[in-house]
Design an enzyme around this catalytic site. Structure first.
Site, PDB file in Angstrom:
ATOM      1  N   HIS A 125      11.376  -0.084 -12.743  1.00 47.58           N
ATOM      2  CA  HIS A 125      11.982  -1.410 -12.508  1.00 47.58           C
ATOM      3  C   HIS A 125      12.299  -2.202 -13.653  1.00 47.58           C
ATOM      4  O   HIS A 125      11.985  -2.316 -14.854  1.00 47.58           O
ATOM      5  CB  HIS A 125      10.554  -2.234 -12.051  1.00 47.58           C
ATOM      6  N   TYR A 131      13.923 -11.898  -9.483  1.00 43.40           N
ATOM      7  CA  TYR A 131      12.991 -13.114  -9.600  1.00 43.40           C
ATOM      8  C   TYR A 131      13.372 -13.454 -11.404  1.00 43.40           C
ATOM      9  O   TYR A 131      13.794 -12.728 -12.269  1.00 43.40           O
ATOM     10  CB  TYR A 131      11.543 -12.576  -9.673  1.00 43.40           C
ATOM     11  N   ASP A 140     -15.954  -0.072  15.170  1.00 41.18           N
ATOM     12  CA  ASP A 140     -16.423   0.194  16.378  1.00 41.18           C
ATOM     13  C   ASP A 140     -15.968   1.336  16.842  1.00 41.18           C
ATOM     14  O   ASP A 140     -15.095   1.953  16.718  1.00 41.18           O
ATOM     15  CB  ASP A 140     -16.014  -1.066  17.376  1.00 41.18           C
TER      16      ASP A 140
END
Length: 807
Positions: A218, A252, A537
């Site tokens: 990255h 960013y 369940d």
């Protein structure tokens, strides 16, 4: 033994020693404090809000813990906040949705206009943005400082940290770890935790435990000094402005005193083979820092200059391609191996979630369970079909590409597909099935062949978001199920065969309901953990004295049962070799009865009963169950006979107007009936009485896991409840995870929602305080920033007297 002294390993050592464990050794192949993995280069962004409640909870604890730590007077967390900006209408709408997620999970967040965003980030061009989402409690984690602080605390409590120890083998005997072998000696150990980051697959291979993790590079770059930042930031804390995310361009930004750091996900995926990375002393910088590739970064720089014009006078002065970890679904991988006891994973963990993951794993190791629901992170969430290296690589790269994309909650991965298909797939394609994907399975959500039926259905218009991965055909399929009969492919649901002399006693011990019934009985029951939380369940069919078929929710149930099974019980996953058709609707009996010589009348084949029979030429296990609230059966057979079963039912059903129906209609019908979906509506964070499934608990049947924790609890004592809501406006929709407001303040969140085609409005289930969970109570659900009125309703909404199922 903890392998890896990065942020996860240091955090885990601290969490374990805080809980009283002392005999802990942390091994690191590089030098301590900056060992050369992802922690050593991490930019430290912590954004807490995520569509995953679990990730948000993990990040929240990371913020809390790091905010309490300091080293030499330097804080380990800088709460500068976060600012996500939108430059497109799609992103601006998504920020409204994300603000709702923040409210659901208890994170402070505020939507801001362009001018206010520019006040927070003066270098921003306000003309380019539509607005932003400000999260004031987010910020920058100083990963190396936090590692040091926790290492010092753990050392003070008795742990030891050994650097320059490269692990070369994990020794095992009798299905357990026994030692860690390094280039500097062998260390006996009965517990080994791999916290090795992107080296995790290598450590896993040594232990014989595949780690589904793909390392990728990255890009991160730093500008030269900027006049706009001269004298603005304290060099000790580096930043004062919020972390800036420009997700429309996969970018960013954060301050580094007088410079700007830029991270980019906009480039092509750059997969990395951890076995080919250099050792610390052979790496030009460090093993996780690969050479910068300017050609990959060039478009991101151009976008950055347009967003922050002041960068036009600067340039990239330094950069690197940093290695970090991605999994097939973008979540961490944690938990103990079942095949190699004592070998634990704490992998694919970013700094954002590091302390939270460490706490969860430490609780798991010391208390037997994490204090929060982490099923989305559990190693055994992946099916065998999702564990191949090719799958892990392909999905990991796709997750990198999509890390900043606007992802719809129903949006499937594009590749590799199709991977798992039921025997009915060829017929489903002929009927124009529209397929989504889950656990590798192709699952039809509606069929284009039913489009003519939708022409007579009147529905309110949908907004663009809720109309994605949806069709009005679902309404027609739901109506046909209520009025005639429909075939549903239930093959992807996990099926287990539990057999052997101890099968009954074992299942009695593992589950909450009474299973000591005659062969032919089917029982709805729960798996609990020791604290009474709902692990799953199940439906359990007793086919003979020593043979049970268990309908489960996934691989986690299989793992849980296998971990507890005694020697006289055999558990097999029969899902791949079997298939299932749900035949449901008021004409289901008319369809099935001529195809079998057995009596399918209500008197002879009652609700929640099972029998071995034949449908035409096909041997089947027929169970009289219904998850759509209508008369019908689940018909199971082997995969080789599956297509014949479908064709037999389809041909016989033509005179009754049979259709094939998909998951979209199924979800609507099950919510109208009030049926819960584990993992969405209830998890280990909820007990049966809170979740409205206390009827499946038989406290007088004998001991079972979780029974002691339920003593004294009841629906009356529950402080919160899973609550049925209906939206007041018949045209309004919500989709799940939206915040619910009671008396004007956030009080809970939606778990599942769908338009109820039978009742003519949206049905939503939500967790609310008991005081607000009273039928008739008015609440609001926030959907993309709009407060949608809703009302608490008595459940079930459809056929409360069960007359349609039991006839």
């Amino acid at each position: 033994m903890i392998v890896g002294a990065g942020i996860v390993g240091c955090s885990l050592a601290d969490e374990l020693t805080t809980r009283g464990w002392r005999d802990i050794t942390v091994l690191e192949q590089g030098p301590l404090l900056a060992p050369g993995g992802s922690t050593s280069h991490a930019p430290g962004l912590v954004f807490q809000t995520s569509p995953s409640k679990a990730l948000t909870d993990l990040a929240r604890y990371t913020v809390e813990k790091f905010s309490s730590l300091e080293v030499d007077g330097l804080p380990c967390f800088n709460p500068v906040g976060g600012l996500e900006i939108a430059t497109s209408e799609e992103r601006w709408a998504d920020l409204h949705r994300k603000a709702g997620l923040a409210a659901s999970w208890g994170v402070r967040a505020e939507l801001l206009g362009p001018a206010r965003c520019a006040e927070m980030w003066p270098m921003l061009d306000p003309e380019r943005i539509l607005g932003g989402l400000h999260t004031p409690d987010d910020g920058l984690a100083r990963a190396l400082l936090a590692s040091r602080a926790q290492m010092e605390r753990a050392t003070a409590h008795g742990a030891r940290f050994l650097d320059r120890h490269t692990v070369t083998a994990i020794e095992r005997e009798g299905g357990r770890v026994t030692a860690v072998v390094t280039d500097r000696g062998t260390f006996p150990a009965d517990i080994v935790v791999s916290a090795a980051g992107f080296w995790g697959p290598l450590i896993g291979d040594m232990a014989g435990v595949p780690v589904p993790l793909q390392p990728l590079a990255h890009q991160y770059a730093k500008t030269g000094p900027l006049p706009e930042l001269a004298g603005v930031n304290d060099p000790r804390t580096e930043a004062s402005k919020p972390i800036l995310r420009f997700q429309d361009r996969d970018l960013y930004y954060r301050e580094h005193t007088d410079r700007i750091g830029i991270g980019s996900y906009a480039h092509r995926p750059l997969p990395v083979d951890p076995a080919r990375l250099p050792a610390y002393d052979d790496a030009p910088v460090m093993p996780s820092s690969l050479p910068f590739t300017p050609e990959d970064f060039a478009p991101s720089w151009e976008e950055s200059v347009q967003l922050l014009p002041a960068l036009g006078a600067s340039r990239v002065e330094e950069g690197f391609n940093g290695v970090f970890s991605f999994t097939p679904d973008g979540m961490p991988v944690i938990g103990e191996s079942r095949e190699v006891r004592g070998f634990w994973l704490a992998e694919a963990v970013w700094v954002t979630h590091s302390a939270g993951v460490a706490r969860a794993v430490a609780e798991w190791m010391t208390d037997g369970r994490p204090g929060m629901d982490v099923h989305e992170c559990d190693l055994y969430r992946f099916e065998d079909a999702q564990r191949s290296p090719a799958y892990v690589t392909e999905r990991g790269q796709q997750n990198f590409v999509e890390v900043y994309d606007v992802i719809h909650p129903l949006q499937p991965m594009e590749q590799p597909r199709p991977l798992r298909v039921s025997p009915f797939h060829v017929r489903q394609r002929e009927l124009g099935g529209s397929f989504l994907e889950a656990a590798g399975w192709e699952r039809p959500h509606w069929y284009e062949a039913n489009a003519p039926l939708a022409e007579s259905v009147e529905l309110p218009p949908r907004d663009a978001w809720s109309a994605r991965y949806w069709s009005p055909i679902a309404a027609a399929e739901a109506r046909a199920t209520r009025e005639r009969v429909a075939l549903y492919d239930m093959t992807p649901l996990k099926r287990l065969a539990v057999t052997g002399p101890g099968a009954l006693d074992f299942l009695q011990r593992m589950t909450t309901n009474q299973l000591a019934k005659k062969p032919g009985a089917v029982t709805y029951t729960l798996l609990l953990d020791e604290a009474g939380g709902i692990r799953s369940d199940l439906t359990v069919a007793r086919l003979s004295e020593r043979h049970f078929q268990v309908g489960a929710n996934g691989g986690l149930d299989l793992d849980w049962l296998l971990r507890h099974a005694p020697d006289d019980v055999h558990i097999a996953d029969i899902t791949p070799g079997t298939c299932c058709v749900g035949v449901w609707g008021p004409l289901a009996r008319e369809l099935v009865r001529p195809l079998t010589r057995d009596d399918f009348s209500h008197e002879a084949f009652g609700y929640f009963k099972a029998r071995q029979t034949h449908i035409g030429h096909v041997p089947v296990t027929a169970m009289r169950l219904s998850y759509v609230g209508e008369l019908g059966w689940e018909l199971y057979t082997t995969a080789d006979m599956g297509l014949r079963l479908w064709d037999t039912l389809w041909e016989a059903g033509q005179r009754h107007g049979v259709i094939a129906a998909g998951r979209s209609a199924f979800n609507s019908l099950r919510l109208e009936k009030g049926y819960r979906a584990w993992g969405h509506d209830m998890t280990t964070e909820h007990d049966p009485y809170e979740a409205g499934v206390g009827f499946a608990v038989r406290m007088n049947k004998g001991d079972f896991i979780g029974r002691a924790a339920l003593e004294g609890r009841s629906e009356e004592t529950a402080a919160r409840r899973l609550t049925c809501l209906t939206l007041d406006d018949p045209a309004a929709v919500v989709m799940g995870k939206e915040p619910v407001y009671a008396d004007g303040v956030p009080a809970g969140y939606v778990t599942s929602a769908s338009y109820g085609y039978t009742i003519g409005r949206t049905v939503a289930y939500a967790w609310l305080p008991a005081a607000a969970a009273v039928p008739g109570t008015a609440v609001h659900i926030e959907y993309f920033g709009e407060k949608v009125p809703a009302t608490v309703a008595a459940e079930p909404l459809f056929d409360p007297r069960m007359e349609r199922i039991r006839r």
